[in-house]
Design a protein around this motif. Structure first.
Motif: not given
Length: 118
Positions: A82-85, A94-98
């Protein structure tokens, strides 16, 4: 050649796992388990050392024998995911990576939570 690659991966993974003992954002359990898996394919001596190690041995044997993950490790892994995200989100990734990482991290968390406790 294959044995050398597995041995190298085992040592690198254990090094990351050992760093995770002292670094709060780096998990220990997945790296140690991966090191054990690689060692079993590339270095029987190293695999035996991991099995009998006072700190890592119980974790490795518990996974191998019961496919169990300690409750504390589950909570820490989910917290670190969670912290990493959130860190990537706040950093403007980038939204794709997220989206990819959200699906991957949630799948990983679901897998961990589904494992029996130690």
């Amino acid at each position: 050649m294959r044995h050398r690659v597995y041995r190298l991966l085992a040592y690198l993974s254990l090094g990351l796992g050992a760093a995770g003992v002292v670094l709060p954002l780096l998990p220990t359990t997945p790296f140690v388990l991966f090191a054990a898996w690689c060692a079993s394919r590339g270095s029987p001596e190293f695999a035996h050392w991991l099995d009998t190690h006072h700190r890592y041995g119980p974790m490795v044997r518990n996974w191998r024998d019961n496919r169990a993950v300690p409750t504390r490790a589950k909570w820490l892994a989910c917290l670190m995911l969670s912290i990493s995200w959130v860190t990537l989100y706040m950093g403007g990734a980038h939204i794709g990576l997220l989206v990819f990482l959200a699906v991957f991290f949630c799948s990983l968390a679901a897998f961990l939570v589904s494992r029996p406790p130690r």
